[in-house]
Each structure stands twice: as structure tokens, then as C-alpha cells.
Design an enzyme around this catalytic site. Structure first.
Site, short mmCIF file in Angstrom:
data_model
loop_
_atom_site.label_atom_id
_atom_site.label_comp_id
_atom_site.label_asym_id
_atom_site.label_seq_id
_atom_site.Cartn_x
_atom_site.Cartn_y
_atom_site.Cartn_z
N GLU A 182 0.81 -1.23 0.00
CA GLU A 182 0.00 0.00 0.00
C GLU A 182 0.84 1.27 0.00
O GLU A 182 0.70 2.11 0.88
CB GLU A 182 -0.92 -0.01 1.24
N GLU A 203 -4.16 -10.24 -0.74
CA GLU A 203 -5.11 -10.21 0.38
C GLU A 203 -6.49 -10.50 -0.19
O GLU A 203 -6.87 -9.97 -1.22
CB GLU A 203 -5.13 -8.83 1.06
#
Ligand code: IPT
Length: 995
Positions: free
Chosen positions: A442, A512
Site C-alpha cells: 500500500e 489479500e
């Protein structure tokens, strides 16, 4: 003296003068290069209690008052006023990168160290395992070095600063907030401190500087050794030798050492290469974690050993061919989980035993892969992964989430990106378990990532690189830093569409997916059905392993810390304690219970989804059933079924369970075979299910013999006729003798009276919102519709002979629901037929069903249906149908933030009984979602933590005609439309009898 001044009063410490906490260009100073040489033998541990004081800022003067702090450990969990704080994306302070706040807790750790006299003449090195987020090192008041990169070790040479046989004062100053915090903005608690071990070791001046092992599945081994000499020039005549499982690598025809020309000597660096070819090599995979012991030795000219490093070697290949990720040539499924280093008492400090327990649990539940979210984990984790068998995506400590866009291309952070990625690779390159490098998490995508990826590709061409931020720019784009399309939380249909598009160029493995916040992980089985059926899809990593609840005393709000062992059990804390989540330490900026998003509780108790996963990952499955036999298949990639044993079980609706020994066929991976049907099907008895209970056949490093591995199941016979018809007939019979059956007591308000019920059955449309319901927006809608506070108004009570028909209306904020109950007496009880009509405005509600409460004492639930663990319509595929029996108190899953919990899917009938066998039994018209708890939905809705819940003495029983799936909408896709509760008419019926 202010020990931050070094060269006499007034002189400024050069380490502080640099103000390294606001200088991203300063990634380290005086720190030794990272390497993979094992230094544990003969080292001096400096773990234990250190003198400690917490300063308000790094440049504040050090005072005369010392307390103590345990190393390793975060000070935020050791009684200081600086407490843990949880934020996900937001930085906990306002300053923009590279700034940090003026109030900046800074821990000063000091202890004296007796340097062993026998280290005279040796090179002495200090290793600090991990410190958050800037480490400054002083020895006897003199500056030694600086390090950032909070989850990797930092080493400093002390040879010229300490005297063997003498005593030395080591000071480690740890600054909590810095420019580095902006790239350590992971979704977890903020802590401060030294979180991994500190040690001192000595080497010969001539030493191994690094060892790089390449071991391929064809048995070829290459060991590259870097040799340095602390005295500046390599002495003549040194050599390197090695052995593998006792077989010498040097001067051996089989283990041919590269000739002397390659062993070049420069001023300071020597390189040597050892080679071997191992015949009939036992290859390493996550299923077959075969390891060989490698010892590398560096010899002085006289042949004596100057240095040694030990490694465990696994022979395996990783490659991407076309759009497939191959391990040893096989396209493997990645059944992964994201794992943080976490412990409810010690934060990011984890023991080897704890890590082993994590991995053992994951093995037992069918996981084969770990992403070290979102930083390099404790070094022992990788050794355990090598030993127990896991594929590891090793992730660098880079997450700039809050300021991702600014930082990805900020040249001031360029060095930090390359430093963090390269140091991880240098540390972990020899682990067979590590199959992929990850550039971090991220952090948008910029030139800093490409720089780091470039370094990795050159240094280690044997493994792919992945980075979600790059992959996001185009799953198939060949120019991006990611070799793998590794999205997070991508809708399943997008993944399937990509794989079918003809455009796919890279393996698609979600970094994820299936967010485990609270009662979650709906549609996991649907995901895996699609993954296994769609070439191009290879799996993913569930978010995440841990619920990061910190054990907290309720009275003073403090973390319990190291002394708290024994204050929790089975996911639940002792009285006076709770699992703290965001906001519980008085933080004003926090992200609440979003930190409790694991598949295990903070004490590692598995949540029900683990059982679902175990079935989804079953190594052996029942493909189908034919009259002549049962077809079994081997769903592993590399091994047969010989490590398993099994037993057949036949459960029929009449209450019988038969068992028989099972012989598992000799099946190669991917193979199928029919085995004889183990039972004669009984002539009658209704529904019948055949289950293969599979266990480990021998003791394994992760499971003693007899550990359950999976329980695949096939239905042999459907219910003879729909249950509804069967029930109606039974009731007709009862009606024939109607007056024996007595009558039902229904009051003028239309409420049933029954000696075993304390609250009569009414309509329920509300469930205590799950985190997915809350964060996905459903709960907001339901509240706006008034579903949590429907007002019941009885419209009519019609008595017709022994039966009673009740019409009621449940008024919400935007619409009313009409509800009809027909109560008919049957022998020993009452039959309830229900009908509810949801207007179109009430589309997608939580449930439609009945709720009632029982007298106290009915503490055991037995049922025929799916179980025994908690299951829901979209998370029940793995729960086998059978006869189950669980104490009522154990049905409930204590999710950290109370919410809908404890449901059982596919229940055909159930009994609630007291120890003296009195109680009630309920037969359902169809397999239904049933929930028996000590809590009303309103109780659960009102509570913020489990310890606030006061169990009711009786049982709250829900029987649902329809129950909404769980989905994963707190972060990712909601459940599929087929698991939603539609508006319109719902009908259901059930018969309650006294036992
Ligand atoms: C994603 C993060 O990578 C992970 O650390 C965690 O925060 C997870 O979400 C949610 O629990 S990022 C999110 C914005 C998709």
C-alpha cells in the site's frame, strides 16, 4: 552528565546533531551490511532488564531517574505512559513526510556489559534485532551508529570501542516517530521499543561476510561465500570448505570446489564458491519440507577454522512459466494467510515457541503459504517455515499508506526503499520457504519501487518479485515491477474474467482476500471452487491470521504485558480483563475494532472459518458416489496419501452413526480411484451422509498421529420426501387424535404460552450487525428501516378448534411486515407454521425467522445438521452434516466486538436439554439456520466488548427461514446475491415438543 553529550560538557552528540529522525536520506550510519551468516552460536545475549527512561523528545536531556524495561519488548506494553495506539491508514500525527511530531517519545536503554576476556584479539559486533523506528547506539558515551528499518536487525562493530575482560556501557536510544514512520504506516498498533533480541558476538578478524546458497530441484547446490578480513587485507592461504549432511563439499569429486582462480583476493574481500550435485535429491516443497544440513567453514592458512556458518538447505525451483507460478515444475495452489508478528502480551515481540504454535496451527488447518505482512518477520519464522513447509512471500518493511503518492517518487526516500528491500533479500535469501519477494504494501507505485525491484532482480534472479501497488496498474502489464498479478480484495468475477480473457500474462494470486474482521469470510468456498476450476487462478492470502487484541486491565485501562499468561483461555479473557482494540487506550485518532480481523483470536484460538478452510483445503476428497463405489481423489501436488489414515462414517437422519475402517488407495497427486462402498445403505432412515474422517497416520512435526486433517462428505440419499411434507403428515396423525394432543395456549396478544418458553416466538428481522454489516453499509440501511426496533402489533387472534392463528404486523420506519403464525397442538407439543411478507422496500435484510427464549437449565444443544462449528449460508460448505452435540455456552464465538455469532447452518432438528434429559426438541420443515445463544440480538448490538455481555440464564433461540450470508464487505466484496434475503413471502414451520 547529560550522556547525550559526548566529548565533554557542551559538545553535541553527532548522532543527535544529524537529527536522523527527520532525514529520510539517513537510512543508517556506522551499520554493517546485512548478511545471511548464522551468528547464534557462542553469542552473548543482552536480553533482559535494561535501565530505561522515556524522554518526551529525542533531544530532551537524559535525566538521572531510571526505571527498567525488558528487552526485547515494546515500552508501550511495559507500564509507561506512552500507550499503544491503533491506526490503519491514517498517520497518528499531522506532520507531513518526512516530518515527525515535536512530542516524540524516545526510550533510552542502558546496561553495562562484561565483555568476555577470551574475545581478546577478536572482532566484536553488537546486533540489535529490531527497534522502532530510529536506533542510535552509543558505547561508553561514544557514538557508534544509527539504524532505521524497524523489522530487521542492525549490526555495529565495537572492536575498537570495548576492552575484552572489561566492562562497557551500552546505550540504545530509540526514537519512536521519524521520517521512517511514514513508510512504516502498516495497519497495526503503533509501539515503541526494542522488539527483538540484542546480542554481542565475536568473530575472527578473518570471517565469513556472507553465504549465498542456491539449491535446485535437480540436486545442484552452489554456495557462494564472501570472506572479509577486519585487518584490511586478506591473509594468504585461506580457504573455504563445507559439508552437506556430513558429506564434505570441498576437495571431493562429487562436491567439486571451484578452482583457485575464482578465489580471488583483494584488499578486503574474498569470494569462494562450493558446488555439489546431490544424487537422488529429496526435494523441498511445502508438502515435503526436506532439508539438508549445510555447514560452511572458513579456514586459515594452517587449516584451522576461523569461522563457521550453518544453514538448512532445501532443494527446490521457483519459476513463472506462462501465467503459472511453478514450484518444482508444478502449478501449486497458494492457500495463504497474511501474518503479522503479534502477541497479546508482548506486541511485536514473539518467541520461537509462539511462532511454532502459529505455524503448527496453520498446517493443521490446511494453509501452505504465508505473506509476512507487511515487513520481514522475526528470523525464526523463516526457519520454521522451511522446517514445517510453507511458501513464504517475504515482504519488505515499506508501507507509506497515508502519504503513498508523495513518497513513491520522492527521491529523499529512494535510499530507504532500496535499503529495506535489499536488506530483506540479503537476510532471507537462503530460505527455501521464501519463494517470492514483495516490495512492500500500500505505497502507491513509483520510481522508488522500480529501483528496489531492479536491485532484487539483479541480486536474486531465482525468485519472482511482487508488489500489489504495481500490479494494480495492469494485471497483465509486462513493464511493471510485479511479476505476479497480486490484487487485494478483487471481486471473484473479475479474477475469473481475467483468467478467461485470453489476456492474462502473469499468475493471479491475491495478496489479500477474504477479510476476516469479526464474523466474516463468507463465500470462501465459492472462491476456492472457482480457483480450482479456472486455469490461471492460483489462490491467495486471507487477510489475516491475528486478531490483534491486546490484553488490557479494565480498571486502569493498562495493557497487562508480559505477566499476563493464564489470563485468557479459549479466546476469552479472565474477569476484569478484555481484549483491547483501537480507542481502548484513550487514543483520539484510531480505527476501532478494524484491528480484530484475524482467523484466530488474540490467544490463537481458531475461529470457525479455520474449520471451513480445513475442509476447503482437504488433501483427499470424495469426488462422487456411484453404486459400485466411492471415487476418491488426491488434491495434493507432490505426495501420495500414505501419511493419512481414515475412517468411514455413515450418518442417517434416524439418528444412527455407523463407522468402518477406511483403506486409502495409493494415489499419485491429482489421481482418482474408486473404492468399495463401505456400508450397505439401510432400507429406511431418510437422509444419509457418508463422511471420510481423515487423520494423520503418524506423528508429524506439526501434528501428532490421529490429528484431524479433513472430513470430506457426500450425500448418499436425500430425505425421502421434503421434510415439510413429512412433518405435515406427522402432524395430521397427531391431529387425528387431536384431543390427546391437547390445545395450545395463546394469549390475546397472540403470544404462545409454553412451560419451557419464557419469551414466546415472534418474528425476527434483525441480527446484531457483523463488522461486515456495519462497514459494508447494510446495518446503516437496516437501522434506517427500523429493523432493530420493529413494533409488533397484533392484528387478530383466531381460535379454530385446538389451533390458533395469529396475525401480526411489525412496523418499522419505512414499511411494515405482515406475519402469520398458525399454532397447532401435536402430541407432546405444538406445531408452528409461519408466513411473513416483506415489502419490496425491505430488500436485503439480515434474517427472516422466529425467535423465542427458553427457561434456564437447558444447557446442551444436540442437532442433526451441519456442524459442529459455527456456520452460515455462505460459510458452511465445510461443516459436515451429522449428529452434533455442543454445550450451549460453547456455541457462541466471542468475536472481540460483539456481533451475530454462534449460528449453525443446515439444521434439520435440534434438542435442548438439561442434565436430567428434560427439555425440548424442535423439528424443522427444511434445513434451516439456527442460532442458540445466551444473548439477544439487542444485547450483542449494544455491547462494545465481550466482557460487557451478561449471559441470560435461559437460551435465546433463532430459527431462520432465511439468513443473509456474511460476505467480507468490511474490506472487499460483499456476499453473492444468492446469499441475500429477498423481499416477498417467506414460509417456514417447526414443531416443538417436550422431551
Ligand atoms: C489492506 C492492507 O494492506 C492491510 O494491511 C489491511 O489494512 C487490510 O487492508 C484491511 O484490514 S489495505 C485496504 C485499504 C484495502
Amino acid at each position: 552528565m547529560n550522556a547525550h553529550t559526548t566529548n565533554g560538557p557542551g559538545a553535541v552528540d553527532p548522532l543527535l546533531a544529524l537529527r536522523p529522525w527527520e532525514a529520510p536520506e539517513v537510512t543508517s550510519w556506522g551499520r554493517l551490511p546485512m548478511n545471511a551468516v548464522d551468528r547464534r552460536s557462542g553469542c552473548l545475549s543482552l536480553d533482559g532488564d535494561w535501565r530505561f527512561q522515556l524522554l518526551p523528545a529525542p533531544d530532551a536531556p537524559v535525566g538521572g531517574e531510571w526505571s527498567s524495561a525488558h528487552v526485547p519488548g515494546a515500552w508501550t506494553l511495559q507500564g509507561t505512559d506512552d500507550l499503544p495506539q491503533y491506526t490503519n491508514i491514517r498517520m497518528p500525527f499531522a506532520e507531513f513526510p518526512p516530518g515527525s511530531p515535536a512530542t516524540n517519545p524516545t526510550g533510552v536503554y542502558e546496561r553495562s556489559v562484561d565483555v568476555p576476556a577470551e574475545w581478546a584479539g577478536r572482532r566484536i559486533v553488537l546486533q540489535v534485532g529490531a527497534a522502532e523506528s530510529v536506533l542510535l547506539v552509543h558505547v561508553d558515551g561514544r557514538p557508534v551508529g544509527i539504524s532505521k528499518d524497524s523489522h530487521l536487525a542492525a549490526e555495529f562493530e565495537l572492536t575498537d570501542l570495548v576492552r575484552p575482560g572489561g566492562r562497557t556501557l551500552v546505550r540504545l536510544t530509540v526514537v519512536k516517530w521519524s521520517d521512517a514512520s511514514h513508510i512504516e504506516d502498516q495497519d497495526q498498533w503503533w509501539h515503541g521499543g526494542i522488539t527483538r533480541s540484542v546480542l554481542l558476538y565475536a568473530t575472527d578478524p578473518l570471517r565469513l561476510a556472507d553465504v549465498t546458497v542456491r539449491a535446485r530441484r535437480d540436486g545442484q547446490l552452489r554456495v557462494d561465500c564472501q570472506v572479509r578480513d577486519a585487518r584490511g587485507a586478506l591473509p594468504e592461504g585461506w580457504s573455504v570448505s563445507g559439508d552437506l549432511d556430513g558429506h564434505p563439499l570441498t576437495r571431493d569429486r562429487e562436491f567439486d570446489r571451484v578452482n583457485a582462480e575464482e578465489e580471488r583476493v583483494s584488499d578486503f574481500l574474498g569470494e569462494a564458491r562450493l558446488r555439489a550435485t546431490v544424487p537422488e535429491v529429496r526435494t523441498w516443497t511445502a508438502e515435503t519440507p526436506e532439508l539438508y544440513d549445510l555447514t560452511v567453514r572458513l579456514h586459515r592458512a594452517d587449516g584451522t577454522v576461523a569461522d563457521t556458518s550453518r544453514h538448512r538447505v532445501g532443494f527446490r525451483d521457483v519459476e513463472i512459466v506462462g501465467r503459472d507460478l511453478l514450484v518444482n515444475g508444478e502449478r501449486v495452489f497458494i492457500r495463504g494467510v497474511n501474518r503479522h508478528d503479534f502477541h497479546p502480551l508482548t506486541g511485536r515481540t514473539v518467541s520461537q515457541d509462539d511462532m511454532r504454535a502459529d505455524l503448527v496451527l496453520l498446517k493443521r488447518f490446511g494453509f501452505n503459504a504465508i505473506r509476512t505482512a507487511h515487513y520481514p518477520n522475526d528470523p525464526a519464522l523463516y526457519e520454521l517455515a522451511d522446517e514445517l513447509g510453507f511458501y513464504v512471500v517475504d515482504e519488505a518493511d515499506i508501507e507509506s499508506h497515508d502519504h503513498a503518492h508523495e513518497i513513491a517518487d520522492d527521491p529523499r526516500y529512494l535510499g530507504a526503499f532500496v535499503d529495506r528491500v535489499s536488506r530483506m533479500v540479503l537476510r532471507d535469501k537462503n530460505h527455501p520457504s521464501v519463494i517470492i519477494w514483495s516490495l512492500g504494501n500500500e505505497s502507491d507505485y513509483g520510481a522508488n519501487h522500480d529501483a528496489a525491484a531492479g536491485w532484487v532482480r539483479r541480486h536474486d534472479p531465482t525468485r519472482p518479485v511482487q508488489y500489489e501497488g504495481a500490479a494494480k496498474r495492469g494485471w497483465a502489464d509486462p513493464d511493471l515491477a510485479s511479476d505476479i498479478a497480486c490484487p487485494m480484495y478483487a471481486p471473484l468475477e473479475d479474477c475469473v474474467a481475467h483468467a478467461l480473457s485470453g489476456e492474462q500474462t502473469k499468475p493471479l494470486i491475491q495478496c489479500e482476500y477474504s477479510h476476516a474482521l469479526g464474523n466474516s469470510n463468507g463465500t470462501l468456498a465459492d472462491h476456492w471452487a472457482a480457483i480450482e476450476a479456472t486455469p490461471g487462478l492460483q489462490g491467495g492470502f486471507i487477510w489475516e491470521f491475528w486478531d490483534h487484541g491486546i490484553l488490557q486491565r479494565v480498571n486502569d485501562g493498562r495493557p497487562v504485558g508480559r505477566g499476563g499468561a493464564g489470563l485468557y483461555d479459549n479466546g476469552v479473557t479472565a474477569p476484569g480483563h478484555r481484549w483491547a482494540y483501537g480507542g481502548d487506550f484513550g487514543e483520539t485518532i484510531h480505527d476501532g475494532a478494524f484491528i480484530a480481523d484475524g482467523i484466530v483470536f488474540p490467544d490463537r484460538t481458531p475461529k470457525p472459518v479455520m474449520y471451513e478452510h480445513r475442509e476447503i483445503a482437504a488433501p483427499v476428497r470424495i469426488d462422487c458416489f456411484r453404486h459400485e463405489g466411492v471415487v476418491l481423489s488426491n488434491h495434493q501436488h507432490f505426495r501420495g496419501l500414505d501419511w493419512l489414515s481414515a475412517e468411514w462414517e455413515l450418518s442417517s437422519a434416524d439418528g444412527r452413526t455407523l463407522t468402518a475402517r477406511a483403506e486409502l488407495p495409493d494415489l499419485r497427486p491429482g489421481g482418482t480411484a474408486a473404492v468399495p462402498m463401505p456400508f450397505e445403505l439401510p432400507e429406511s432412515g431418510g437422509e444419509a451422509w457418508l463422511t471420510l474422517r481423515v487423520t494423520t497416520a503418524e506423528d508429524l512435526p506439526w501434528a501428532p498421529r490421529g490429528t484431524e486433517v479433513c472430513a470430506p462428505q457426500v450425500r448418499l440419499r436425500a430425505a425421502e420426501r421434503p421434510l415439510a411434507t413429512a412433518m405435515a403428515t406427522a402432524t395430521d396423525g397427531a391431529e387425528a387424535e387431536s384431543f390427546d394432543a391437547g390445545s395450545v395456549e395463546v394469549d390475546d396478544d397472540g403470544l404462545l404460552s409454553h412451560p419451557l418458553l419464557t419469551v414466546a416466538p415472534t418474528l425476527s428481522l434483525w441480527r446484531a450487525p457483523t463488522d461486515n454489516d456495519e462497514l459494508g453499509g447494510a446495518a446503516l440501511r437496516w437501522r434506517a428501516w427500523g429493523l432493530d426496533s420493529m413494533v409488533r402489533k397484533v392484528v387478530s387472534v383466531h381460535r379454530d378448534g385446538p389451533g390458533v392463528t395469529v396475525l401480526a404486523e411489525y412496523a418499522g420506519a419505512i414499511a411494515a411486515v405482515r406475519h402469520r403464525q398458525v399454532f397447532t397442538p401435536v402430541e407432546g407439543g405444538v406445531r408452528v407454521e409461519e408466513w411473513a411478507e416483506l415489502p419490496d422496500d425491505l430488500h436485503d435484510v439480515a434474517r427472516v425467522g422466529s425467535v423465542f427464549e427458553t427457561v434456564p437449565g437447558l444447557d446442551l444443544l444436540e442437532w442433526f445438521g451441519q456442524g459442529p462449528w459455527e456456520s452460515y449460508p455462505d460459510r458452511g460448505a465445510g461443516a459436515p452434516v451429522g449428529h452434533h452435540s455442543v454445550p450451549v455456552d460453547a456455541l457462541f464465538t466471542p468475536y472481540l466486538r460483539p456481533q451475530e455469532s454462534g449460528g449453525r447452518h443446515g439444521v434439520r432438528r435440534f434438542t435442548l436439554s438439561a442434565p436430567d434429559a428434560t427439555g425440548l426438541t424442535v423439528a424443522l420443515d427444511e434445513p434451516r439456520q439456527v442460532c442458540v445463544t445466551r444473548y439477544r440480538a439487542a444485547d450483542l448490538t449494544a455491547a462494545t466488548h465481550h466482557d460487557e455481555l451478561v449471559p441470560r440464564p435461559g437460551c435465546v433461540v433463532h430459527i431462520d427461514a432465511a439468513h443473509r450470508g456474511l460476505g467480507t464487505a468490511s474490506c472487499g466484496p460483499d456476499t453473492f446475491p444468492s446469499y441475500l434475503v429477498a423481499p416477498g413471502v417467506h414460509r417456514w414451520s417447526w414443531t416443538l415438543r417436550v422431551l
